[in-house]
Design a protein around this motif. Structure first.
Motif, PDB file in Angstrom:
ATOM      1  N   GLN A  68       0.725  -1.268   0.127  1.00  0.00           N
ATOM      2  CA  GLN A  68       0.042   0.005  -0.127  1.00  0.00           C
ATOM      3  C   GLN A  68       0.848   1.347   0.016  1.00  0.00           C
ATOM      4  OE1 GLN A  68      -3.595   0.029  -0.181  1.00  0.00           O
ATOM      5  NE2 GLN A  68      -2.872   2.161  -0.706  1.00  0.00           N
ATOM      6  N   THR A  69       2.164   1.171   0.836  1.00  0.00           N
ATOM      7  CA  THR A  69       2.953   2.333   0.678  1.00  0.00           C
ATOM      8  C   THR A  69       3.532   2.727  -0.590  1.00  0.00           C
ATOM      9  OG1 THR A  69       4.802   1.030   1.269  1.00  0.00           O
ATOM     10  CG2 THR A  69       3.575   1.995   3.335  1.00  0.00           C
ATOM     11  N   ILE A  70       3.882   1.590  -1.193  1.00  0.00           N
ATOM     12  CA  ILE A  70       4.207   1.748  -2.886  1.00  0.00           C
ATOM     13  C   ILE A  70       3.007   2.126  -3.710  1.00  0.00           C
ATOM     14  CG2 ILE A  70       5.015   0.505  -4.776  1.00  0.00           C
ATOM     15  CD1 ILE A  70       6.250  -1.811  -2.981  1.00  0.00           C
ATOM     16  N   ILE A  71       2.094   1.590  -3.767  1.00  0.00           N
ATOM     17  CA  ILE A  71       0.905   2.101  -4.480  1.00  0.00           C
ATOM     18  C   ILE A  71       0.585   3.665  -4.048  1.00  0.00           C
ATOM     19  CG2 ILE A  71      -1.593   1.953  -4.593  1.00  0.00           C
ATOM     20  CD1 ILE A  71       0.003   0.102  -6.049  1.00  0.00           C
ATOM     21  N   ASP A  72       0.585   4.134  -2.848  1.00  0.00           N
ATOM     22  CA  ASP A  72       0.365   5.650  -2.413  1.00  0.00           C
ATOM     23  C   ASP A  72       1.385   6.585  -3.011  1.00  0.00           C
ATOM     24  OD1 ASP A  72      -1.575   4.555  -0.965  1.00  0.00           O
ATOM     25  OD2 ASP A  72      -0.684   4.765   1.028  1.00  0.00           O
ATOM     26  N   ASP A  73       2.759   5.993  -2.851  1.00  0.00           N
ATOM     27  CA  ASP A  73       3.763   6.784  -3.424  1.00  0.00           C
ATOM     28  C   ASP A  73       3.696   7.192  -5.156  1.00  0.00           C
ATOM     29  OD1 ASP A  73       5.106   7.083  -1.255  1.00  0.00           O
ATOM     30  OD2 ASP A  73       6.578   5.593  -1.663  1.00  0.00           O
ATOM     31  N   MET A  74       3.119   5.985  -5.669  1.00  0.00           N
ATOM     32  CA  MET A  74       3.221   6.035  -7.111  1.00  0.00           C
ATOM     33  C   MET A  74       1.657   7.011  -7.382  1.00  0.00           C
ATOM     34  SD  MET A  74       3.592   2.117  -8.541  1.00  0.00           S
ATOM     35  CE  MET A  74       5.340   1.558  -8.346  1.00  0.00           C
ATOM     36  N   TYR A  75       0.930   6.817  -6.513  1.00  0.00           N
ATOM     37  CA  TYR A  75      -0.425   7.850  -6.547  1.00  0.00           C
ATOM     38  C   TYR A  75      -0.078   9.374  -6.542  1.00  0.00           C
ATOM     39  CZ  TYR A  75      -4.797   9.841  -5.617  1.00  0.00           C
ATOM     40  OH  TYR A  75      -6.028  10.402  -5.863  1.00  0.00           O
ATOM     41  N   ALA A  76       0.856   9.468  -5.480  1.00  0.00           N
ATOM     42  CA  ALA A  76       1.096  10.780  -5.219  1.00  0.00           C
ATOM     43  C   ALA A  76       1.904  11.719  -6.474  1.00  0.00           C
ATOM     44  CB  ALA A  76       2.061  11.086  -3.976  1.00  0.00           C
ATOM     45  N   GLU A  77       2.747  10.613  -7.035  1.00  0.00           N
ATOM     46  CA  GLU A  77       3.334  10.888  -8.341  1.00  0.00           C
ATOM     47  C   GLU A  77       2.116  11.455  -9.621  1.00  0.00           C
ATOM     48  OE1 GLU A  77       6.093  11.880 -11.088  1.00  0.00           O
ATOM     49  OE2 GLU A  77       6.555  11.711  -9.150  1.00  0.00           O
ATOM     50  N   PHE A  78       1.143  10.442  -9.596  1.00  0.00           N
ATOM     51  CA  PHE A  78       0.349  10.842 -10.558  1.00  0.00           C
ATOM     52  C   PHE A  78      -0.426  12.236 -10.121  1.00  0.00           C
ATOM     53  CE2 PHE A  78      -2.854   7.930 -13.110  1.00  0.00           C
ATOM     54  CZ  PHE A  78      -3.097   9.012 -13.768  1.00  0.00           C
ATOM     55  N   VAL A  79      -0.751  12.282  -9.055  1.00  0.00           N
ATOM     56  CA  VAL A  79      -1.405  13.602  -8.628  1.00  0.00           C
ATOM     57  C   VAL A  79      -0.487  14.694  -9.062  1.00  0.00           C
ATOM     58  CG1 VAL A  79      -2.358  14.866  -6.581  1.00  0.00           C
ATOM     59  CG2 VAL A  79      -2.865  12.443  -6.780  1.00  0.00           C
ATOM     60  N   GLN A  80       0.633  14.570  -8.782  1.00  0.00           N
ATOM     61  CA  GLN A  80       1.421  15.763  -8.850  1.00  0.00           C
ATOM     62  C   GLN A  80       1.868  16.222 -10.461  1.00  0.00           C
ATOM     63  OE1 GLN A  80       2.876  17.814  -6.051  1.00  0.00           O
ATOM     64  NE2 GLN A  80       3.359  19.080  -8.010  1.00  0.00           N
ATOM     65  N   VAL A  81       1.692  15.052 -11.226  1.00  0.00           N
ATOM     66  CA  VAL A  81       1.721  15.123 -12.685  1.00  0.00           C
ATOM     67  C   VAL A  81       0.588  16.056 -13.046  1.00  0.00           C
ATOM     68  CG1 VAL A  81       1.295  13.974 -14.724  1.00  0.00           C
ATOM     69  CG2 VAL A  81       3.271  13.301 -13.373  1.00  0.00           C
ATOM     70  N   ILE A  82      -0.672  15.730 -12.491  1.00  0.00           N
ATOM     71  CA  ILE A  82      -2.062  16.569 -12.995  1.00  0.00           C
ATOM     72  C   ILE A  82      -2.021  18.012 -12.468  1.00  0.00           C
ATOM     73  CG2 ILE A  82      -4.444  16.609 -12.807  1.00  0.00           C
ATOM     74  CD1 ILE A  82      -4.388  13.443 -12.667  1.00  0.00           C
ATOM     75  N   VAL A  83      -1.476  18.106 -10.961  1.00  0.00           N
ATOM     76  CA  VAL A  83      -1.229  19.364 -10.474  1.00  0.00           C
ATOM     77  C   VAL A  83      -0.432  20.163 -11.387  1.00  0.00           C
ATOM     78  CG1 VAL A  83      -0.247  20.877  -8.620  1.00  0.00           C
ATOM     79  CG2 VAL A  83      -1.660  18.551  -8.297  1.00  0.00           C
ATOM     80  N   ASP A  84       0.745  19.702 -11.792  1.00  0.00           N
ATOM     81  CA  ASP A  84       1.737  20.523 -12.821  1.00  0.00           C
ATOM     82  C   ASP A  84       1.084  20.849 -14.173  1.00  0.00           C
ATOM     83  OD1 ASP A  84       3.492  20.503 -10.554  1.00  0.00           O
ATOM     84  OD2 ASP A  84       4.601  18.858 -11.284  1.00  0.00           O
ATOM     85  N   GLY A  85       0.521  19.865 -14.587  1.00  0.00           N
ATOM     86  CA  GLY A  85      -0.004  19.905 -16.151  1.00  0.00           C
ATOM     87  C   GLY A  85      -1.383  20.677 -16.113  1.00  0.00           C
ATOM     88  N   ARG A  86      -1.949  20.595 -15.412  1.00  0.00           N
ATOM     89  CA  ARG A  86      -3.417  21.119 -15.231  1.00  0.00           C
ATOM     90  C   ARG A  86      -3.699  22.313 -14.476  1.00  0.00           C
ATOM     91  NH1 ARG A  86      -5.576  20.583 -19.844  1.00  0.00           N
ATOM     92  NH2 ARG A  86      -7.568  20.960 -18.863  1.00  0.00           N
ATOM     93  N   GLY A  87      -2.611  22.552 -13.541  1.00  0.00           N
ATOM     94  CA  GLY A  87      -2.959  24.005 -12.639  1.00  0.00           C
ATOM     95  C   GLY A  87      -4.048  23.743 -11.717  1.00  0.00           C
ATOM     96  N   LEU A  88      -4.525  22.500 -11.298  1.00  0.00           N
ATOM     97  CA  LEU A  88      -5.499  22.288 -10.296  1.00  0.00           C
ATOM     98  C   LEU A  88      -4.646  22.063  -9.030  1.00  0.00           C
ATOM     99  CD1 LEU A  88      -7.593  19.758 -12.273  1.00  0.00           C
ATOM    100  CD2 LEU A  88      -8.096  21.942 -11.749  1.00  0.00           C
ATOM    101  N   SER A  89      -5.370  22.304  -7.958  1.00  0.00           N
ATOM    102  CA  SER A  89      -4.798  22.257  -6.538  1.00  0.00           C
ATOM    103  C   SER A  89      -4.671  20.743  -6.187  1.00  0.00           C
ATOM    104  CB  SER A  89      -5.496  22.769  -5.560  1.00  0.00           C
ATOM    105  OG  SER A  89      -7.052  21.931  -5.369  1.00  0.00           O
ATOM    106  N   GLU A  90      -3.868  20.211  -5.104  1.00  0.00           N
ATOM    107  CA  GLU A  90      -3.725  18.693  -5.009  1.00  0.00           C
ATOM    108  C   GLU A  90      -4.882  18.251  -4.335  1.00  0.00           C
ATOM    109  OE1 GLU A  90      -0.992  16.159  -1.848  1.00  0.00           O
ATOM    110  OE2 GLU A  90      -0.352  17.981  -2.665  1.00  0.00           O
ATOM    111  N   ASP A  91      -5.673  19.249  -3.557  1.00  0.00           N
ATOM    112  CA  ASP A  91      -6.848  18.569  -3.031  1.00  0.00           C
ATOM    113  C   ASP A  91      -7.883  18.278  -3.927  1.00  0.00           C
ATOM    114  OD1 ASP A  91      -5.658  18.804  -0.238  1.00  0.00           O
ATOM    115  OD2 ASP A  91      -6.550  20.674   0.157  1.00  0.00           O
ATOM    116  N   ARG A  92      -8.055  19.201  -5.010  1.00  0.00           N
ATOM    117  CA  ARG A  92      -8.926  19.130  -6.134  1.00  0.00           C
ATOM    118  C   ARG A  92      -8.621  17.778  -6.933  1.00  0.00           C
ATOM    119  NH1 ARG A  92     -14.139  18.634  -7.579  1.00  0.00           N
ATOM    120  NH2 ARG A  92     -14.599  19.485  -9.463  1.00  0.00           N
TER     121      ARG A  92
END
Length: 333
Positions: free
Chosen positions: A216-240
């Motif tokens: 689960q910690t591995i999946i959570d780390d990869m998910y956090a990377e996915f979220v950051q990619v969208i934050v950077d690319g789409r300009g949305l907040s991390e919470d959103r």
């Protein structure tokens, strides 16, 4: 076996061979000979196919990404048309380096795939944007989900069809467990391992709480990377992004409403948007293609003769190449 049965058998075999020969000759007769005999070394550069003529010297390159994103090479003569990861990265590199290409459109039709492979495409897109200052648009097909959205996130504009399935933001890892079945049928598994967690996600026993926590910690780390990619690319907040990224899929229209995509339209619409946005009204629109090497041509001929039965070969290859659990940016039903 009497004489008449032998004669009947020989006639049947002869008719079968004649049928195969006829299909082969038909394939030759209907082939595109210019392409058919344009055999190239696999290392040669891509050729260009003009899909829309233009009056200027500028070009818009359309690159198609179809199928599951995985770094596997077709291992059979018949299976010659599946997604080729290295080839797609090479096409991206060529479009970036070519001074005559002023814009790139990725036509994405994929449920996603490997975490590493998706990241490699994403990174190559960002590299082209930063190094060559070229706009990259994404045109979504039927499906552009999970890893398909991951690679779309940094695009300058994302265009989806109203009915596109996209989103599926998240990571998944799955395996089978045959422990109960084995117990019921008296099947024993003998495992010799060097450490406590060496057989983590084993199919022969139930997963422990400690193992689940590790994974689960591995999946959570990869998910956090996915979220950051969208934050950077789409300009949305991390919470959103985390709110939207609960694994669900969205239609293109729904994705536009929540700002995961910019516009609704087809590939042709996306081309026109790039023309208008970047003053490329007179640009040619091209796709990359390779001349066939002999194995590809022969494989395609055999495939056309055997028809849908070749799908079984592709499935067999996929199962053989993915017999171990792996984390995926993948939308699966």
């Amino acid at each position: 076996m009497n004489k008449k049965r032998w004669i009947a058998l020989v006639v049947a075999v002869g008719l079968f061979l004649a049928s195969i020969g006829f299909q082969f000759l038909t394939s030759l007769a209907t082939a595109d000979y210019e392409t058919m005999f344009n055999f190239q070394d696999p290392e040669d550069n891509f050729g260009e196919k003009v899909i829309e003529k233009g009056s200027g010297t500028n070009k818009i390159a359309v690159l198609h990404l179809n199928g599951v994103i995985q770094d596997t090479t077709p291992s059979t003569l018949i299976n010659t048309n599946s997604y080729n990861h290295e080839r797609f990265l090479d096409m991206l590199e060529k479009a970036g380096e070519d001074n005559r290409v002023d814009g790139i459109i990725l036509r994405v039709n994929t449920p996603g795939g490997g975490v590493v492979e998706s990241a490699e495409i994403h990174d190559k897109i960002v590299e082209i944007q930063e190094q060559y200052k070229k706009p990259i648009y994404v045109s979504m097909g039927n499906t552009a989900a999970s890893g398909g959205y991951y690679i779309a996130a940094p695009a300058d504009k994302i265009v989806a069809h109203n009915a596109t399935l996209t989103g599926s933001i998240g990571v998944i890892m799955e395996s089978f467990n045959f422990a109960e079945f084995a117990d019921e049928h008296g099947i024993d598994f003998n495992t010799i391992k060097s450490g406590e967690y060496k057989d983590i996600m084993s199919m022969s026993r139930k997963m422990t709480d400690d193992e689940r926590e590790i994974l689960q910690t591995i999946i959570d780390d990869m998910y956090a990377e996915f979220v950051q990619v969208i934050v950077d690319g789409r300009g949305l907040s991390e919470d959103r992004v985390r709110e939207l990224g609960d694994g669900r899929v969205y239609t293109g229209a729904q994705a536009q409403e929540v700002k995961l995509v910019d516009e609704l339209g087809s590939l042709d619409d996306t081309i026109e948007m790039m023309r208008e946005d970047h003053e490329l009204e007179n640009a040619q629109v091209i796709e990359y293609e390779r001349g066939l090497n002999f194995n590809q041509w022969l494989g395609g001929t055999v495939q056309s003769m055997l028809g849908s039965e070749t799908d079984l070969v592709g499935i067999k290859d996929l199962l053989r190449e993915n017999n171990a659990p792996r984390a995926m940016y993948l939308y699966s039903q």
